[in-house]
Design a protein around this motif. Structure first.
Motif, PDB file in Angstrom:
ATOM      1  N   VAL A   9       0.851  -1.187   0.000  1.00 30.04           N
ATOM      2  CA  VAL A   9       0.000   0.000   0.000  1.00 30.04           C
ATOM      3  C   VAL A   9       0.889   1.239   0.000  1.00 30.04           C
ATOM      4  CG1 VAL A   9      -1.813   1.266   1.214  1.00 30.04           C
ATOM      5  CG2 VAL A   9      -1.745  -1.253   1.321  1.00 30.04           C
ATOM      6  N   PRO A  10       0.920   2.040  -1.066  1.00 30.50           N
ATOM      7  CA  PRO A  10       1.753   3.258  -1.070  1.00 30.50           C
ATOM      8  C   PRO A  10       1.299   4.227   0.022  1.00 30.50           C
ATOM      9  CG  PRO A  10       1.031   2.692  -3.292  1.00 30.50           C
ATOM     10  CD  PRO A  10       0.236   1.839  -2.365  1.00 30.50           C
ATOM     11  N   VAL A  11       2.271   4.794   0.719  1.00 26.21           N
ATOM     12  CA  VAL A  11       2.000   5.712   1.831  1.00 26.21           C
ATOM     13  C   VAL A  11       2.796   6.990   1.625  1.00 26.21           C
ATOM     14  CG1 VAL A  11       2.261   6.083   4.321  1.00 26.21           C
ATOM     15  CG2 VAL A  11       1.497   3.857   3.472  1.00 26.21           C
ATOM     16  N   ASP A  12       2.117   8.106   1.819  1.00 21.39           N
ATOM     17  CA  ASP A  12       2.783   9.405   1.795  1.00 21.39           C
ATOM     18  C   ASP A  12       3.454   9.613   3.155  1.00 21.39           C
ATOM     19  OD1 ASP A  12       3.608  12.022   1.630  1.00 21.39           O
ATOM     20  OD2 ASP A  12       1.584  12.883   1.531  1.00 21.39           O
ATOM     21  N   LEU A  13       4.768   9.635   3.169  1.00 22.71           N
ATOM     22  CA  LEU A  13       5.513   9.745   4.425  1.00 22.71           C
ATOM     23  C   LEU A  13       5.804  11.187   4.825  1.00 22.71           C
ATOM     24  CD1 LEU A  13       8.117   6.813   4.147  1.00 22.71           C
ATOM     25  CD2 LEU A  13       5.886   6.829   5.266  1.00 22.71           C
ATOM     26  N   THR A  14       5.222  12.148   4.140  1.00 17.44           N
ATOM     27  CA  THR A  14       5.521  13.549   4.436  1.00 17.44           C
ATOM     28  C   THR A  14       5.357  13.897   5.911  1.00 17.44           C
ATOM     29  OG1 THR A  14       4.962  14.243   2.194  1.00 17.44           O
ATOM     30  CG2 THR A  14       4.950  15.939   3.905  1.00 17.44           C
ATOM     31  N   PRO A  15       4.231  13.547   6.564  1.00 13.72           N
ATOM     32  CA  PRO A  15       4.118  13.902   7.987  1.00 13.72           C
ATOM     33  C   PRO A  15       5.119  13.159   8.865  1.00 13.72           C
ATOM     34  CG  PRO A  15       2.250  12.562   7.299  1.00 13.72           C
ATOM     35  CD  PRO A  15       2.995  12.936   6.053  1.00 13.72           C
ATOM     36  N   PHE A  16       5.535  11.978   8.460  1.00 18.30           N
ATOM     37  CA  PHE A  16       6.550  11.235   9.210  1.00 18.30           C
ATOM     38  C   PHE A  16       7.894  11.959   9.124  1.00 18.30           C
ATOM     39  CE2 PHE A  16       3.288   8.196   8.184  1.00 18.30           C
ATOM     40  CZ  PHE A  16       3.220   7.348   9.282  1.00 18.30           C
ATOM     41  N   PHE A  17       8.262  12.377   7.910  1.00 21.07           N
ATOM     42  CA  PHE A  17       9.517  13.099   7.738  1.00 21.07           C
ATOM     43  C   PHE A  17       9.487  14.449   8.456  1.00 21.07           C
ATOM     44  CE2 PHE A  17      10.015  10.759   3.447  1.00 21.07           C
ATOM     45  CZ  PHE A  17      10.705   9.715   4.056  1.00 21.07           C
ATOM     46  N   THR A  18       8.327  15.091   8.474  1.00 27.09           N
ATOM     47  CA  THR A  18       8.206  16.367   9.180  1.00 27.09           C
ATOM     48  C   THR A  18       8.431  16.167  10.679  1.00 27.09           C
ATOM     49  OG1 THR A  18       6.641  17.154   7.509  1.00 27.09           O
ATOM     50  CG2 THR A  18       6.712  18.357   9.595  1.00 27.09           C
ATOM     51  N   ALA A  19       7.883  15.091  11.204  1.00 24.78           N
ATOM     52  CA  ALA A  19       8.109  14.772  12.614  1.00 24.78           C
ATOM     53  C   ALA A  19       9.588  14.500  12.873  1.00 24.78           C
ATOM     54  CB  ALA A  19       7.265  13.568  13.027  1.00 24.78           C
ATOM     55  N   ALA A  20      10.229  13.783  11.963  1.00 22.71           N
ATOM     56  CA  ALA A  20      11.647  13.447  12.136  1.00 22.71           C
ATOM     57  C   ALA A  20      12.503  14.694  12.278  1.00 22.71           C
ATOM     58  CB  ALA A  20      12.126  12.607  10.949  1.00 22.71           C
ATOM     59  N   ALA A  21      12.147  15.741  11.550  1.00 20.82           N
ATOM     60  CA  ALA A  21      12.949  16.972  11.581  1.00 20.82           C
ATOM     61  C   ALA A  21      12.952  17.623  12.955  1.00 20.82           C
ATOM     62  CB  ALA A  21      12.430  17.949  10.537  1.00 20.82           C
ATOM     63  N   LEU A  22      11.943  17.330  13.769  1.00 21.93           N
ATOM     64  CA  LEU A  22      11.883  17.928  15.105  1.00 21.93           C
ATOM     65  C   LEU A  22      13.008  17.429  16.016  1.00 21.93           C
ATOM     66  CD1 LEU A  22       8.045  17.660  15.813  1.00 21.93           C
ATOM     67  CD2 LEU A  22       9.321  19.742  15.285  1.00 21.93           C
ATOM     68  N   LEU A  23      13.540  16.257  15.721  1.00 26.81           N
ATOM     69  CA  LEU A  23      14.480  15.627  16.648  1.00 26.81           C
ATOM     70  C   LEU A  23      15.765  16.423  16.807  1.00 26.81           C
ATOM     71  CD1 LEU A  23      14.650  13.155  18.473  1.00 26.81           C
ATOM     72  CD2 LEU A  23      15.764  11.942  16.609  1.00 26.81           C
ATOM     73  N   TYR A  24      16.319  16.907  15.717  1.00 31.02           N
ATOM     74  CA  TYR A  24      17.564  17.667  15.788  1.00 31.02           C
ATOM     75  C   TYR A  24      17.399  19.138  15.415  1.00 31.02           C
ATOM     76  CZ  TYR A  24      20.180  13.396  16.621  1.00 31.02           C
ATOM     77  OH  TYR A  24      20.663  12.247  17.175  1.00 31.02           O
ATOM     78  N   ASP A  25      16.368  19.442  14.616  1.00 27.19           N
ATOM     79  CA  ASP A  25      16.141  20.828  14.242  1.00 27.19           C
ATOM     80  C   ASP A  25      15.153  21.511  15.178  1.00 27.19           C
ATOM     81  OD1 ASP A  25      17.822  20.469  12.087  1.00 27.19           O
ATOM     82  OD2 ASP A  25      16.199  19.927  10.716  1.00 27.19           O
ATOM     83  N   GLY A  26      14.589  20.764  16.106  1.00 30.12           N
ATOM     84  CA  GLY A  26      13.630  21.299  17.058  1.00 30.12           C
ATOM     85  C   GLY A  26      14.155  21.203  18.482  1.00 30.12           C
ATOM     86  N   PRO A  27      13.295  21.472  19.463  1.00 28.42           N
ATOM     87  CA  PRO A  27      13.752  21.599  20.846  1.00 28.42           C
ATOM     88  C   PRO A  27      14.121  20.290  21.529  1.00 28.42           C
ATOM     89  CG  PRO A  27      11.366  21.884  20.706  1.00 28.42           C
ATOM     90  CD  PRO A  27      11.875  21.841  19.302  1.00 28.42           C
ATOM     91  N   TRP A  28      13.922  19.142  20.852  1.00 29.91           N
ATOM     92  CA  TRP A  28      14.308  17.886  21.516  1.00 29.91           C
ATOM     93  C   TRP A  28      15.818  17.788  21.733  1.00 29.91           C
ATOM     94  CZ3 TRP A  28       9.561  18.222  19.571  1.00 29.91           C
ATOM     95  CH2 TRP A  28       8.540  17.607  20.299  1.00 29.91           C
ATOM     96  N   VAL A  29      16.580  18.556  20.987  1.00 30.87           N
ATOM     97  CA  VAL A  29      18.021  18.544  21.222  1.00 30.87           C
ATOM     98  C   VAL A  29      18.335  19.060  22.629  1.00 30.87           C
ATOM     99  CG1 VAL A  29      18.546  20.860  20.330  1.00 30.87           C
ATOM    100  CG2 VAL A  29      20.245  19.041  20.122  1.00 30.87           C
ATOM    101  N   ALA A  30      17.404  19.843  23.198  1.00 29.19           N
ATOM    102  CA  ALA A  30      17.605  20.324  24.569  1.00 29.19           C
ATOM    103  C   ALA A  30      17.577  19.191  25.578  1.00 29.19           C
ATOM    104  CB  ALA A  30      16.540  21.364  24.916  1.00 29.19           C
ATOM    105  N   GLU A  31      16.911  18.080  25.238  1.00 36.56           N
ATOM    106  CA  GLU A  31      16.930  16.921  26.140  1.00 36.56           C
ATOM    107  C   GLU A  31      18.341  16.351  26.246  1.00 36.56           C
ATOM    108  OE1 GLU A  31      13.606  14.145  27.305  1.00 36.56           O
ATOM    109  OE2 GLU A  31      13.406  14.223  25.123  1.00 36.56           O
ATOM    110  N   ARG A  32      19.082  16.391  25.159  1.00 31.76           N
ATOM    111  CA  ARG A  32      20.465  15.902  25.192  1.00 31.76           C
ATOM    112  C   ARG A  32      21.313  16.789  26.112  1.00 31.76           C
ATOM    113  NH1 ARG A  32      21.425  11.921  21.423  1.00 31.76           N
ATOM    114  NH2 ARG A  32      19.758  11.659  19.894  1.00 31.76           N
ATOM    115  N   TRP A  33      21.044  18.079  26.073  1.00 32.89           N
ATOM    116  CA  TRP A  33      21.745  19.003  26.970  1.00 32.89           C
ATOM    117  C   TRP A  33      21.371  18.706  28.414  1.00 32.89           C
ATOM    118  CZ3 TRP A  33      25.205  23.108  26.741  1.00 32.89           C
ATOM    119  CH2 TRP A  33      25.262  23.942  27.853  1.00 32.89           C
TER     120      TRP A  33
END
Length: 450
Positions: A281-305
């Motif tokens: 079943v073909p799936v549009d992964l756009t929202p998945f990739f958008t979520a992925a960008a939050l990990l390092y380009d968003g505030p979750w990097v503050a958890e590493r700090w």
């Protein structure tokens, strides 16, 4: 020993027949580690005599007599926990919860394995203790952050190893070394006694040569831990008939960085899926990739700090330059940014929910293409980010995943697959993962064994 076991089933058979004792297994494991001649795999080994003495009186649990390696951000009593940072090193006085469960299940803890410092990276090259060699091709990165654990299993040194996974650290090194990496549902395995990377997203992962072995390890370690505020009761379940409706990236969601060999290998794996009776079943992964960008380009990097705030503030020069550069980006985010990130993630979770109504599981490449040591030497950030293309969104969206070997590229380099499902469906991925591994004909790790 020419017929020394590799898988958990082979160990059990050898013990049951009397062909092998746990003490003999310990001796052979240490011999193999010495012969492997890669000092960057293990950062600390328990004394062989100590492990052999334990082997004489082990619990008769599901991991009776199974040698296990543990990633060096997970505490093992009596061994240092370094997180691949010498100035951070401290002697662990008690076992992490998952290590205690290993012992209760009858496992033999062999030692601690190398990693990308503070579990920050997908390449396995960010450690002052050296880079474990990729077991299939030394020109390739071993994958990280759980590099040592993956290499130890792929080389046949131990049949089972623990890693951790926040952004793909339990899947990418598995794919790059032709082994299985199980990234469990968040909270299914306790993270008490694990040095966090992003505490709300971290999980302990399991490396093995087969999907069945990975599930045995997962089953032995899973369980609610009231002392871990991020633990939750997750049913282990039992592997059953494999899922039939399999989502795959649609044409616009295929990301191979222009690598035709990796894309062709993925297409061959999809043909295996269809031959196994799956409906793609073909799936549009756009929202998945958008979520992925939050990990390092968003505030979750503050958890590493936050995880190492006191240490990095007091001794910033002690960190690997790349680890420090990534972690210090956290200072650019405010508390308001953190809330905005949580709101955005909630929106993306809601946006992806309808996908699961039409499929039983999602199948994606583990990574777009394998990366070389030379490429990382030239650019320490870009290739690492690319490796996380299909992994970074999984923990953020509260999904479970299983990375399995698949048909190699035409040049022989690895091209793994990852099966993904909603939280709590870990067991549902095992049978299909096993079938895909067999269909691809890929040997177990670098052992050459089918």
């Amino acid at each position: 020993m020419t017929d020394f076991p590799l898988t958990l089933a082979q160990y059990r058979e050898a013990y049951a027949s009397g062909a092998l004792t746990p003490a003999q297994a310990v001796r052979e494991v240490y011999r193999r580690i010495a012969a492997h001649d890669d000092p960057a795999v293990f950062l600390a080994l328990r004394p062989e005599a100590e492990v052999a003495a334990e082997a004489a009186d082990l619990p008769r649990g599901p991991l009776h007599g199974i040698p296990v390696a543990v990633k060096d951000n997970i505490d093992v009593a009596g061994l240092p926990t370094t997180c691949a940072c010498p100035d951070y090193a401290r002697l662990a006085t008690q076992d992490a919860a998952v290590v205690a469960r290993l012992r209760q299940a009858g496992a033999l803890i062999i030692g601690k394995t190398n990693l990308d410092q503070f579990a920050t990276g997908l390449v396995g090259m960010r450690s002052p203790y050296g880079v474990p060699r990729n077991t299939l091709d030394p020109a390739l990165v071993p994958g990280g952050s759980s590099s040592g654990s993956a290499v130890a299993v792929a080389a046949g040194l131990v049949p089972l190893a623990l890693g951790t996974d926040t952004a793909g650290s339990g899947r990418v090194p598995a794919g790059l070394n032709n082994i299985v990496g199980l990234k469990p549902t968040l909270g299914a395995l306790s993270t008490r006694g694990v040095v966090p990377a992003c505490r709300t997203l971290d999980c302990v992962s399991v490396f093995a040569l087969t999907a069945a072995d990975a599930f045995v390890g997962f089953s032995a370690l899973a369980g609610f831990d009231a002392a871990d505020p991020f633990s939750r009761p997750v049913p282990v379940g039992r592997p059953g008939p494999h899922p039939r409706r399999i989502g795959v990236p649609d044409a616009a969601s295929r990301r191979f960085a222009g690598d035709a060999l990796s894309e062709a290998a993925f297409d061959a794996a999809l043909a295996d899926l269809e031959a196994l009776g799956a409906t793609l079943v073909p799936v549009d992964l756009t929202p998945f990739f958008t979520a992925a960008a939050l990990l390092y380009d968003g505030p979750w990097v503050a958890e590493r700090w936050e995880a190492i705030r006191g240490f990095i503030t007091a001794s910033p020069e002690a960190l690997h330059p790349v680890t420090r550069a990534i972690t210090e980006r956290a200072t650019a985010f405010s508390a308001a940014d953190a809330f905005a990130g949580r709101y955005r993630l909630a929106e993306l979770r809601r946006a992806t929910e309808p996908v699961w109504q039409g499929i039983d599981a999602l199948c994606v490449p583990t990574f777009p293409r394998p990366q070389t040591v030379a490429a990382l030497a030239a650019d320490p950030i870009g290739p690492n980010a690319e490796l996380g293309t299909y992994t970074n969104f999984v923990n953020l969206l509260d999904l479970c995943a299983l990375s399995v070997p698949s048909r190699p590229r035409a040049d022989g380099r690895p091209a793994g697959l990852t099966l993904i499902a909603p939280a709590g469906r870990d067991a549902a991925l095992i049978a299909l993962g096993d079938a895909l591994h067999r269909a691809g004909g890929t040997p177990m790790g670098a052992t050459g064994a089918p």
